[in-house]
Scaffold this motif. Structure first.
Motif, PDB file in Angstrom:
ATOM      1  N   CYS A   8       0.822  -1.206   0.000  1.00 17.14           N
ATOM      2  CA  CYS A   8       0.000   0.000   0.000  1.00 17.14           C
ATOM      3  C   CYS A   8       0.858   1.259   0.000  1.00 17.14           C
ATOM      4  CB  CYS A   8      -0.934   0.003   1.203  1.00 17.14           C
ATOM      5  SG  CYS A   8      -2.279  -1.215   1.077  1.00 17.14           S
ATOM      6  N   ALA A   9       1.994   1.199   0.685  1.00 16.45           N
ATOM      7  CA  ALA A   9       2.893   2.348   0.682  1.00 16.45           C
ATOM      8  C   ALA A   9       3.389   2.639  -0.729  1.00 16.45           C
ATOM      9  CB  ALA A   9       4.066   2.108   1.617  1.00 16.45           C
ATOM     10  N   ALA A  10       3.558   1.584  -1.513  1.00 14.08           N
ATOM     11  CA  ALA A  10       4.081   1.749  -2.869  1.00 14.08           C
ATOM     12  C   ALA A  10       3.101   2.459  -3.801  1.00 14.08           C
ATOM     13  CB  ALA A  10       4.453   0.387  -3.448  1.00 14.08           C
ATOM     14  N   ILE A  11       1.793   2.351  -3.508  1.00 12.65           N
ATOM     15  CA  ILE A  11       0.804   2.964  -4.411  1.00 12.65           C
ATOM     16  C   ILE A  11       0.098   4.156  -3.791  1.00 12.65           C
ATOM     17  CG2 ILE A  11       0.405   0.740  -5.544  1.00 12.65           C
ATOM     18  CD1 ILE A  11      -2.271   0.588  -4.096  1.00 12.65           C
ATOM     19  N   SER A  12       0.491   4.530  -2.576  1.00 19.63           N
ATOM     20  CA  SER A  12      -0.230   5.597  -1.875  1.00 19.63           C
ATOM     21  C   SER A  12      -0.094   6.947  -2.561  1.00 19.63           C
ATOM     22  CB  SER A  12       0.262   5.703  -0.433  1.00 19.63           C
ATOM     23  OG  SER A  12       1.614   6.142  -0.398  1.00 19.63           O
ATOM     24  N   SER A  13       1.020   7.184  -3.256  1.00 14.23           N
ATOM     25  CA  SER A  13       1.242   8.494  -3.860  1.00 14.23           C
ATOM     26  C   SER A  13       0.241   8.802  -4.974  1.00 14.23           C
ATOM     27  CB  SER A  13       2.665   8.578  -4.416  1.00 14.23           C
ATOM     28  OG  SER A  13       2.867   7.588  -5.410  1.00 14.23           O
ATOM     29  N   THR A  14      -0.470   7.785  -5.435  1.00 13.38           N
ATOM     30  CA  THR A  14      -1.463   8.006  -6.494  1.00 13.38           C
ATOM     31  C   THR A  14      -2.699   8.726  -5.971  1.00 13.38           C
ATOM     32  OG1 THR A  14      -2.531   5.851  -6.121  1.00 13.38           O
ATOM     33  CG2 THR A  14      -0.695   5.920  -7.696  1.00 13.38           C
ATOM     34  N   ASP A  15      -2.910   8.669  -4.633  1.00 11.44           N
ATOM     35  CA  ASP A  15      -4.098   9.304  -4.046  1.00 11.44           C
ATOM     36  C   ASP A  15      -3.877   9.394  -2.539  1.00 11.44           C
ATOM     37  OD1 ASP A  15      -6.556  10.271  -3.338  1.00 11.44           O
ATOM     38  OD2 ASP A  15      -7.707   8.542  -4.053  1.00 11.44           O
ATOM     39  N   ILE A  16      -3.169  10.418  -2.114  1.00 12.91           N
ATOM     40  CA  ILE A  16      -2.740  10.505  -0.714  1.00 12.91           C
ATOM     41  C   ILE A  16      -3.909  10.579   0.262  1.00 12.91           C
ATOM     42  CG2 ILE A  16      -1.543  11.965   0.970  1.00 12.91           C
ATOM     43  CD1 ILE A  16       0.459  12.669  -1.221  1.00 12.91           C
ATOM     44  N   THR A  17      -4.965  11.270  -0.099  1.00 13.99           N
ATOM     45  CA  THR A  17      -6.082  11.417   0.838  1.00 13.99           C
ATOM     46  C   THR A  17      -7.163  10.357   0.644  1.00 13.99           C
ATOM     47  OG1 THR A  17      -7.209  12.988  -0.631  1.00 13.99           O
ATOM     48  CG2 THR A  17      -5.709  13.898   1.031  1.00 13.99           C
ATOM     49  N   GLY A  18      -7.051   9.553  -0.393  1.00 14.14           N
ATOM     50  CA  GLY A  18      -8.069   8.552  -0.682  1.00 14.14           C
ATOM     51  C   GLY A  18      -7.725   7.176  -0.142  1.00 14.14           C
ATOM     52  N   ASN A  19      -8.247   6.142  -0.802  1.00 14.33           N
ATOM     53  CA  ASN A  19      -8.017   4.760  -0.367  1.00 14.33           C
ATOM     54  C   ASN A  19      -7.694   3.867  -1.571  1.00 14.33           C
ATOM     55  OD1 ASN A  19     -10.643   5.013  -1.406  1.00 14.33           O
ATOM     56  ND2 ASN A  19     -11.449   3.366  -0.096  1.00 14.33           N
TER      57      ASN A  19
END
Length: 305
Positions: A144-155
């Motif tokens: 999840c850390a690897a893809i979090s930058s795609t939507d920092i405030t989302g899920n």
């Protein structure tokens, strides 16, 4: 973050004798165990099994002569427990990355199956295990850390995986845990077998203030928090099913997650960890796991030798 052995021993001794100051760590002092064990706990011979949360991966100093791959620390919770109970025999075979399957087979070259350390003379076994089964821990928290930058405030992670990880925990990890705990009981039929739950890694809700240290999208934080709760509930169920004792870390570890300041956290963050692997307990967290084990098993110093 580090404590000396003498300070840890003093803290654990105080906990075992029931004189710990009131506070979060004492909130879960009530025992929670399977239905077969209601007798005094004997503490020797003592065998420590389990994964990186048991070995205290990355916490220095390391156990001299232990396999480097296991990252086994002299400040792990098993050593803290042994410092209080002073067993005549103590064997630590905890190993970073261990799965329940590594109880039965070699995890890597030079690392024997963990169950090899357990015998019919063993009287106390502790472990934290299950988080690596099905690669759930790595795939979820680090994935999840690897893809979090795609939507920092989302899920974005929840949207991608849905209930995949919790389904794996319930349908696959649970029977693996039951089988592993039963195997321990078969090899050590007179032992108290305690499985320690995982301390809280993340708070219940996400915050921008935590994101630099734990780069998990804010909407995915409660989803991962729920996943860990599911894992701990499965560990608890497996303990009950097999007559083992479950050591509940959730109440006492609340407010000591990886988002907390260095002086307060028990789990080190993904970015900038201090004397522990990323997203793993530090020496203070390991001491807290030892304290809860002693409290919830009602073990006093030198008891049952």
């Amino acid at each position: 973050m580090r404590r000396t052995t003498s300070v840890l021993t003093a803290t654990m001794f105080a906990a075992a004798m029931g004189v710990v100051a009131a506070g979060p760590a004492s909130a879960s002092a009530a025992p929670a165990w399977g239905h077969r064990h209601h007798h005094a706990v004997k503490t020797s011979p003592y065998v420590a099994l389990g994964d990186s949360y048991s070995s205290a991966a990355g916490v220095q100093p390391s156990v001299v002569g232990s396999p480097p791959v296991c990252s086994r620390s002299t400040l792990n919770y098993a050593h803290d427990i042994a410092a209080v109970t002073k067993p005549t025999s103590f064997t630590d075979v905890t190993c970073s990355g261990a799965k329940t399957s590594d109880f039965y087979s070699s995890q890597s070259a030079g690392v024997a199956p963990q169950l090899d350390a357990v015998t019919n003379k063993t009287r106390l076994v502790t472990m934290t295990i299950g988080g690596n089964d099905e690669d759930v821990f790595v795939d979820s928290f680090f994935g999840c850390a690897a893809i979090s930058s795609t939507d920092i405030t989302g899920n974005p992670c929840q949207k991608k995986y849905g209930s995949t990880f919790t389904d794996e925990i319930v349908n696959q990890t649970y029977p693996h845990l039951v089988a592993a705990l039963r195997a321990v009981h078969e090899k050590a039929p007179h032992a108290t077998v305690a499985i320690v739950g995982y301390p809280e890694i993340l708070p219940a809700t996400g915050s921008l203030a935590c994101y630099p240290a734990m780069p998990i999208s804010l909407g995915d934080v409660p989803w991962l928090h729920h996943e860990e709760n599911v894992l701990n509930s499965v560990v608890r169920r497996a303990a009950w099913k097999t007559g083992s004792r479950f050591i509940d870390m959730a109440p006492s570890s609340t407010g000591h997650d990886a988002c907390q300041p260095e002086s307060k956290r028990w789990i080190e963050p993904a970015v900038g960890p201090v004397n522990a692997f990323p997203v793993h307990p530090n020496a203070v967290g390991e001491a807290a796991m030892a304290r809860q084990t002693l409290l919830q098993l009602c073990i006093r110093a030198h008891a049952g030798r």
